[in-house]
Design an enzyme around this catalytic site. Sequence first.
Site, PDB file in Angstrom:
ATOM      1  N   GLU A   1       6.225   8.856   5.445  1.00 38.78           N
ATOM      2  CA  GLU A   1       4.810   9.173   5.714  1.00 38.78           C
ATOM      3  C   GLU A   1       4.543   9.762   7.093  1.00 38.78           C
ATOM      4  O   GLU A   1       3.649   9.298   7.812  1.00 38.78           O
ATOM      5  CB  GLU A   1       3.945   7.913   5.496  1.00 38.78           C
ATOM      6  CG  GLU A   1       4.123   7.329   4.110  1.00 38.78           C
ATOM      7  CD  GLU A   1       3.243   6.107   3.850  1.00 38.78           C
ATOM      8  OE1 GLU A   1       2.619   5.595   4.798  1.00 38.78           O
ATOM      9  OE2 GLU A   1       3.171   5.677   2.685  1.00 38.78           O
TER      10      GLU A   1
ATOM     11  N   GLU B   1       8.067   6.529  -5.343  1.00 38.48           N
ATOM     12  CA  GLU B   1       7.264   5.289  -5.484  1.00 38.48           C
ATOM     13  C   GLU B   1       6.246   5.404  -6.615  1.00 38.48           C
ATOM     14  O   GLU B   1       5.082   5.009  -6.459  1.00 38.48           O
ATOM     15  CB  GLU B   1       6.521   4.993  -4.165  1.00 38.48           C
ATOM     16  CG  GLU B   1       7.426   4.902  -2.954  1.00 38.48           C
ATOM     17  CD  GLU B   1       6.720   4.452  -1.676  1.00 38.48           C
ATOM     18  OE1 GLU B   1       5.565   3.988  -1.743  1.00 38.48           O
ATOM     19  OE2 GLU B   1       7.344   4.564  -0.613  1.00 38.48           O
TER      20      GLU B   1
HETATM   21  C1  XIL Z   1       4.186  -1.769  -0.001  1.00 40.08           C
HETATM   22  C2  XIL Z   1       4.798  -2.913  -0.793  1.00 40.08           C
HETATM   23  O1  XIL Z   1       4.785  -2.577  -2.156  1.00 40.08           O
HETATM   24  C3  XIL Z   1       4.011  -4.176  -0.552  1.00 40.08           C
HETATM   25  O2  XIL Z   1       4.653  -5.283  -1.170  1.00 40.08           O
HETATM   26  C4  XIL Z   1       3.859  -4.445   0.941  1.00 40.08           C
HETATM   27  O3  XIL Z   1       3.017  -5.546   1.144  1.00 40.08           O
HETATM   28  C5  XIL Z   1       3.280  -3.229   1.647  1.00 40.08           C
HETATM   29  O4  XIL Z   1       4.097  -2.090   1.371  1.00 40.08           O
HETATM   30  N1  XIL Z   1       3.985   3.288   0.699  1.00 40.08           N
HETATM   31  C6  XIL Z   1       5.232   2.848   1.015  1.00 40.08           C
HETATM   32  C7  XIL Z   1       5.678   1.493   0.615  1.00 40.08           C
HETATM   33  O5  XIL Z   1       6.050   3.643   1.514  1.00 40.08           O
HETATM   34  O6  XIL Z   1       6.589   0.923   1.515  1.00 40.08           O
HETATM   35  C8  XIL Z   1       4.515   0.566   0.415  1.00 40.08           C
HETATM   36  O7  XIL Z   1       5.015  -0.635  -0.138  1.00 40.08           O
HETATM   37  C9  XIL Z   1       3.466   1.191  -0.480  1.00 40.08           C
HETATM   38  C10 XIL Z   1       2.946   2.469   0.129  1.00 40.08           C
END
Ligand code: XIL
Length: 364
Positions: free
Chosen positions: A159, A276
């Site tokens: 990000e 994701e």
């Molecule tokens: C999220 C996880 O799913 C949660 O369990 C945690 O509390 C916060 O992070 N973008 C990302 C991920 O790159 O690392 C994030 O994951 C969701 C958004």
Amino acid sequence: MTAGATRRSLLAGVAGLAGLPAQVMARDSTAAGLAALAARRGVDYGAAVEPENLARDSSFADLINRECVSVTPENHLKWNILRPTPDHFDFGGADAVVAFAKARQLAVHGHCLVWHEANPAWLAAGLTRQNAEALLNHHIGKVVGRYAGHVGSWDVVNEPVERNDRRPDGLRRSLWLSSLGPDYIPLAFEAAHRADPAARLVLSDYGLEYDDEPWMVEKRGSLLALLADWKRAGVPIHALGIQGHLIGSRPPAFGTGLQNFLRDVGRLGLDIHVTELDVNDQQVAGGQDHRDRIVADCYRAFLRAVLTSSRLRVVTTWGLSDRYSSKQDMFPRPDGAPVRPLPFDRELSRKAAWHAMADAFSVR
Ligand code: XIL
């Protein structure tokens, strides 16, 4: 991707299909798991997991093993978990995921080495222009080095683009940017490459998916220019990761804008990973079957669009079953109904979303 994982992808592709007459395959492609179906398109399918869930829930662990060729630790490679204090590394959770994967010949994707979130308080408090490069190199060298040969690919920087921060280059103003300037990105990739020259190195971001969202279209342009610069400078970056956090309550506008963006990224010599994928159903109205269909349509439309790229190598969903989804805490539904963002429901049964993914992987 490790050699073991490649073998496993091939096996998954073959295991789902071998020995079945064509008409049976046509009637029942659902005999195969998602990994087997994705493998037919040259794509490795995997899911983000938490080691606690794998350890205490053997049905869920079996499901991961059946459906996936790779796993991504959802949280256990983030600085706040790995680095509770400046001097102590806690590898327990990440080691557990790697051991789980090794026992089942699954690949592991590492998430993530550099991010503006999930950092321990001591890092933000203690990071200076003087110590930042050494800290970054030490962290990446130690973490990537430990898992060399076991973690085949990494989200090296997560990000890094934020248009609202109004820098001309589009980079996010983060703790790493303040201490090292834009060079923190090449530095991170170079450190990861030194620690494991065989690892596939990914830069991942969100907000690149929708053609009808002006800030996302703008973000694609910023990212493309940055990627072109880094490639020209010889930075060892191998793939762009598109997170794919989709929103069920908006029309699935994954059209030529997204396809052309992926084509342009591919022309830079980069692979595409979906890192994701899930569908936020917080604001989706209607009964459960209706909502599941909307979520499924979103998966289908997005996967069809990204599958137009000949460089798509990986699709990872952010979880596999609604039994364990961070969406439940992060985006609960106002009506109190449990969220249903993933391909399997809480009972570990396939949902419409699973069938939509299978469909997308099957259609050419
Ligand atoms: C999220 C996880 O799913 C949660 O369990 C945690 O509390 C916060 O992070 N973008 C990302 C991920 O790159 O690392 C994030 O994951 C969701 C958004």
